[in-house]
Design a protein around this motif. Structure first.
Motif, PDB file in Angstrom:
ATOM      1  N   UNK A 122      49.434  14.106 -18.047  1.00 58.99           N
ATOM      2  CA  UNK A 122      48.104  13.896 -18.114  1.00 58.99           C
ATOM      3  C   UNK A 122      47.393  14.320 -16.901  1.00 58.99           C
ATOM      4  N   UNK A 123      47.703  15.495 -16.309  1.00 58.94           N
ATOM      5  CA  UNK A 123      47.026  15.743 -15.010  1.00 58.94           C
ATOM      6  C   UNK A 123      47.453  14.982 -13.643  1.00 58.94           C
ATOM      7  N   UNK A 124      48.754  14.266 -13.828  1.00 64.12           N
ATOM      8  CA  UNK A 124      48.984  13.479 -12.597  1.00 64.12           C
ATOM      9  C   UNK A 124      47.863  12.505 -12.691  1.00 64.12           C
ATOM     10  N   UNK A 125      47.346  11.958 -13.855  1.00 66.29           N
ATOM     11  CA  UNK A 125      46.516  10.865 -13.717  1.00 66.29           C
ATOM     12  C   UNK A 125      46.966   9.368 -12.922  1.00 66.29           C
ATOM     13  N   UNK A 126      46.306   9.103 -11.983  1.00 65.27           N
ATOM     14  CA  UNK A 126      46.699   7.957 -11.278  1.00 65.27           C
ATOM     15  C   UNK A 126      46.709   6.587 -11.955  1.00 65.27           C
ATOM     16  N   UNK A 127      47.748   5.905 -12.178  1.00 62.46           N
ATOM     17  CA  UNK A 127      47.689   4.664 -12.773  1.00 62.46           C
ATOM     18  C   UNK A 127      47.253   3.456 -11.910  1.00 62.46           C
ATOM     19  N   UNK A 128      46.788   2.340 -12.353  1.00 57.21           N
ATOM     20  CA  UNK A 128      46.263   1.458 -11.491  1.00 57.21           C
ATOM     21  C   UNK A 128      47.209   0.979 -10.262  1.00 57.21           C
ATOM     22  N   UNK A 129      48.511   1.009 -10.427  1.00 56.19           N
ATOM     23  CA  UNK A 129      49.262   0.697  -9.338  1.00 56.19           C
ATOM     24  C   UNK A 129      49.312   1.575  -8.030  1.00 56.19           C
ATOM     25  N   UNK A 130      49.063   2.748  -8.455  1.00 54.51           N
ATOM     26  CA  UNK A 130      48.798   3.772  -7.431  1.00 54.51           C
ATOM     27  C   UNK A 130      47.473   3.552  -6.707  1.00 54.51           C
ATOM     28  N   UNK A 131      46.486   3.167  -7.354  1.00 59.34           N
ATOM     29  CA  UNK A 131      45.208   2.700  -6.738  1.00 59.34           C
ATOM     30  C   UNK A 131      45.352   1.507  -5.782  1.00 59.34           C
ATOM     31  N   UNK A 132      45.896   0.394  -6.290  1.00 63.55           N
ATOM     32  CA  UNK A 132      46.054  -0.641  -5.700  1.00 63.55           C
ATOM     33  C   UNK A 132      46.827  -0.316  -4.313  1.00 63.55           C
ATOM     34  N   UNK A 133      47.911   0.277  -4.613  1.00 60.92           N
ATOM     35  CA  UNK A 133      48.767   0.565  -3.168  1.00 60.92           C
ATOM     36  C   UNK A 133      47.995   1.480  -2.215  1.00 60.92           C
ATOM     37  N   UNK A 134      47.258   2.298  -2.626  1.00 60.54           N
ATOM     38  CA  UNK A 134      46.470   3.452  -1.921  1.00 60.54           C
ATOM     39  C   UNK A 134      45.718   2.512  -1.122  1.00 60.54           C
ATOM     40  N   UNK A 135      44.914   1.558  -1.619  1.00 69.14           N
ATOM     41  CA  UNK A 135      43.776   0.777  -0.776  1.00 69.14           C
ATOM     42  C   UNK A 135      44.527  -0.049   0.068  1.00 69.14           C
ATOM     43  N   UNK A 136      45.751  -0.618  -0.193  1.00 72.75           N
ATOM     44  CA  UNK A 136      46.444  -1.371   0.739  1.00 72.75           C
ATOM     45  C   UNK A 136      46.991  -0.510   1.872  1.00 72.75           C
ATOM     46  N   UNK A 137      47.666   0.432   1.549  1.00 73.75           N
ATOM     47  CA  UNK A 137      48.282   1.556   2.449  1.00 73.75           C
ATOM     48  C   UNK A 137      46.788   1.886   3.504  1.00 73.75           C
ATOM     49  N   UNK A 138      45.911   2.179   3.067  1.00 75.04           N
ATOM     50  CA  UNK A 138      44.596   2.463   3.822  1.00 75.04           C
ATOM     51  C   UNK A 138      43.948   1.443   4.767  1.00 75.04           C
TER      52      UNK A 138
END
Length: 457
Positions: free
Chosen positions: A227-243
């Motif tokens: 699906x075009x490498x759609x980011x799933x919710x865990x990708x987003x929460x991890x991204x914000x924590x890492x940032x």
């Protein structure tokens, strides 16, 4: 292999392997500009034949091999103790499930291994712990997931107890991989909140470098390649924590009478919202994650009186249409930060608050540091003050008094009792955590027995 590897990453270009590295375009040693390298020995070889690693079928041999390999690395002239950390692959944090392997990995270690690297999975159907029912619904599954998380966090502390007893020190622990899902529930908002909270809580319990698995493959994936490498919710929460959640892990405390329950209604000793805080120079962040998928909560934030803050802050609320949704929402807003700020944490959501303030200039602690109350002193206390045996078959009971009394209270604590000398030929034995000295009834035996007690740390 280990000798060549060490020479390749950190040897000068005049060496055989250094020259190979230089020919590949890296003249200087790779370690020179590296923050550090974790070498994981025996990654899942405990799977034995099923992992095409026959050495893992014998846990004793695997443990000895890992220590031998670690020594080979550390004896290399190119080893750097400040930048190279050697870990050995164990099973998951719950001691009862993993003791057959992890017990072998800790026993006999004399400092060869730096890290115990564990599986961070809370299971697919959570059959890692048969006592926890996976539940009849997705909501049940997530409720029981928090129960599994709680047991694993306690398991990390149990591992620390055995580290003290077997090794005389704490090893750093880390999750070489982790996630929590089944193929049916993969990529959902509920999964994102559960595993993100698990990692944040585990880091506060001495965990280093938690690692999510997997970016694009299998039931654990956090994107959808089809699906075009759609980011799933865990990708987003991890991204914000890492940032935003970088630097120093700060202490937090939540005062509440609320608790959550598992799928059968049993109360779990976890607060309904997890609270985490971080600082890097003048940047601060507060991370709040819901553990209740049915109710919203309102929190009042109390900042330290010694902290001067810039009132201009930002708040992100990461959520979705429901805990079973693969879609996510990110609501961002500018906020005015003040003491006693009221914040709403919606059900199955993560709230992240970022702001700036005065630099507390904390002293940097080692990676994977865990703060515990240490033993300052020990005293042997004889029952009723009795220190001599005058009759046949008499005995003396000894107990240990620790200062401070609650030192290491979070661990399954034991003392180390030793007989220094025994000219009286008394029988000595451990009675639970106390010690007993008993006369054997041997006529004309006169002498002393000297006992020492020490804490494992």
């Amino acid at each position: 292999t280990f000798d060549k590897f060490m020479e390749y990453i950190n040897g000068p270009s005049t060496t055989t392997m250094g020259a190979l590295r230089a020919a590949e375009g890296f003249t200087d040693p790779l370690l020179a500009k590296s923050k550090g390298l974790v070498i994981l020995l025996g990654c899942e070889v405990w799977g034995g034949v099923s992992h095409n690693a026959e050495i893992g079928s014998n846990y004793d041999n695997y443990a000895k091999w890992a220590r031998m390999a670690a020594l080979r690395i550390k004896n290399s002239p190119y080893y750097d103790s400040k930048k190279i950390f050697i870990g050995v692959s164990g099973r998951n944090p719950e001691w009862a499930y993993s003791l057959k392997l992890n017990d072998k990995l800790l026993k006999g270690d004399k400092g060869e291994i730096d890290w115990l690297t564990l599986s961070g999975y809370m299971g697919g159907n959570m059959d890692y712990d048969p006592a926890i029912n996976p539940g009849d619904s997705e909501l049940d599954y997530f409720k029981n997931g928090f129960e599994s998380m709680m047991k694993n966090i306690e398991g990390l502390k149990t591992h620390m107890s055995y580290m003290f007893e077997y090794c005389g020190r704490l090893m750093v622990t880390n999750f070489y991989e982790s996630n929590m899902t089944t193929p049916a529930f993969n990529g959902r908002v509920g999964q994102a909140m559960t595993i993100t909270d698990y990692h944040a809580t585990a880091v506060e319990t001495g965990l280093a470098l938690p690692c999510l698995f997997h970016l694009k493959g299998g039931e654990w994936r956090i994107t959808e390649p089809e699906n075009g490498y759609k980011k799933l919710p865990l990708y987003i929460t991890a991204q914000y924590v890492n940032t935003y959640c970088k630097g120093n892990v700060l202490k937090t405390k939540l005062n509440t009478t609320e608790k959550i329950a598992n799928s059968s209604g049993k109360v779990i000793a976890l607060d309904p919202v997890s609270c985490h805080a971080y600082n890097s120079d003048t940047k601060f962040s507060i991370l709040l994650i819901s553990r209740d998928f049915a109710n919203d909560y309102q929190l009042q934030i109390d900042l330290p009186d010694t902290l001067t803050v810039n009132p201009a802050g930002k708040m992100y609320v990461i959520s979705g249409p429901g805990y079973s949704s693969k879609d996510y929402t990110i609501d961002s807003s500018n906020i005015t930060l003040s003491d006693s700020l009221l914040v709403t944490v919606p059900k199955y959501s993560m709230v992240l608050i970022t702001f700036s303030g005065s630099n507390p200039k904390f002293t940097k602690l080692p990676l994977g540091y865990y703060h515990y109350k240490k033993v300052e002193s020990l005293e042997i206390v004889p029952k009723n003050g009795k220190t001599s045996i005058d009759k046949k078959y008499e005995y003396i009971d000894l107990s240990a008094k620790m200062t401070p009394a609650d030192a290491m209270s979070e661990f399954m604590y034991k003392y180390k009792w030793e007989v220094v000398e025994n000219s009286s030929k008394a029988l000595t034995s451990l009675q639970d955590t106390n010690y007993q000295v008993r006369d054997l009834g041997m006529a004309k035996t006169v002498g002393t027995t000297t006992i020492r007690v020490s804490s494992f740390n």
